[in-house]
Design a protein around this motif. Structure first.
Motif, PDB file in Angstrom:
ATOM      1  N   MET A   1      11.706   1.869  -3.725  1.00 55.56           N
ATOM      2  CA  MET A   1      11.809   2.417  -2.377  1.00 55.56           C
ATOM      3  C   MET A   1      12.960   3.424  -2.313  1.00 55.56           C
ATOM      4  O   MET A   1      13.818   3.470  -3.183  1.00 55.56           O
ATOM      5  CB  MET A   1      12.028   1.305  -1.350  1.00 55.56           C
ATOM      6  N   PRO A  86       3.245   2.447  -0.902  1.00 60.36           N
ATOM      7  CA  PRO A  86       4.485   2.744  -0.181  1.00 60.36           C
ATOM      8  C   PRO A  86       4.468   4.124   0.443  1.00 60.36           C
ATOM      9  O   PRO A  86       3.755   5.014  -0.005  1.00 60.36           O
ATOM     10  CB  PRO A  86       5.554   2.639  -1.280  1.00 60.36           C
ATOM     11  N   ARG A  87       5.236   4.282   1.486  1.00 64.10           N
ATOM     12  CA  ARG A  87       5.426   5.555   2.157  1.00 64.10           C
ATOM     13  C   ARG A  87       6.895   5.931   2.086  1.00 64.10           C
ATOM     14  O   ARG A  87       7.742   5.051   2.041  1.00 64.10           O
ATOM     15  CB  ARG A  87       4.963   5.479   3.626  1.00 64.10           C
TER      16      ARG A  87
END
Length: 232
Positions: A1, A86-87
């Motif tokens: 992340m 994921p973004r």
């Protein structure tokens, strides 16, 4: 992340800056995880697109040879893959017909779908179209522009792809703009923000004097000496 502070910083700077900052973070020249050759942007004045790669391969020169139900199933699996993960995220799609790509996969409808999925943009060695009708906030960095979708179909999902000489794995962190694209090495992420700040500060040692009235060779020598000292 990726933390929001770094994300905001990456969105504010262009890809050449990030390319140089990665070398600052690594403490050496030689970073080579970037595209080669001239790419085209659907929104050249837009900021950079940053996100985790959702990869796929397509083809369009010839009709698909597999059964229609297999092609349809893979197409839906492709869209599910783009929706998940994921973004921020970028669609990174290799056209296996390159350098003879003719099928514009990225037009008004497909870009609108991907933007609706919450993706930030697309990177491809293939073709885009419908310029002027593409949705705002979803830049496409492509290899060419053309009018037809030809026989475009999805060939594979979540595999390693190659875009203009750059290898991309599903999940890689990508930075792209009108200059092209690069893969950000995971090991530099913790120090990349400070590396960008250091690079920008260092560049001002030359850019500042060069823009001032009365700039001459003597002032250049002094500025360049300070610039080189700050880089060592």
């Amino acid at each position: 992340m990726i933390n929001q502070t770094l994300l905001a910083k990456l969105q504010q700077v262009d890809t050449p800056t990030v390319c140089n900052a990665i070398e600052v973070a690594q403490g050496k020249r030689g970073f080579n995880q970037f595209t080669r050759g001239t790419m085209l942007s659907s929104a050249p004045d837009a900021g950079a697109i940053v996100g985790f790669a959702r990869t796929a391969k397509i083809a369009a020169n010839e009709p698909a040879t597999e059964a229609a139900d297999i092609i349809k199933s893979r197409r839906m699996a492709y869209y599910k893959h783009m929706f998940e993960g994921p973004r921020p995220a970028l669609a990174v799609v290799e056209d296996t017909d390159y350098p003879n790509a003719v099928g514009a996969y990225w037009g008004e409808i497909n870009t609108s779908i991907h933007k609706g999925f919450g993706m930030s943009g697309a990177l491809t060695n293939g073709v885009m179209r419908d310029l002027g009708d593409l949705p705002d906030g979803f830049p496409v960095i492509a290899g060419s522009i053309g009018p037809s979708h030809a026989f475009v179909h999805v060939k594979s999902i979540a595999e390693t792809v190659e875009i203009f000489g750059m290898t991309v794995n599903d999940g890689d962190l990508i930075h792209a703009d009108r200059h092209g694209a690069l893969v950000i090495p995971l090991d530099v992420i913790p120090i990349l923000e400070s590396a960008i700040d250091k690079l920008l500060t260092t560049e001002k040692l030359v850019l500042g004097p060069a823009s001032e009235k009365g700039f001459n060779f003597e002032k250049f020598e002094a500025a360049w000496a300070a610039f080189e000292k700050s880089r060592t």
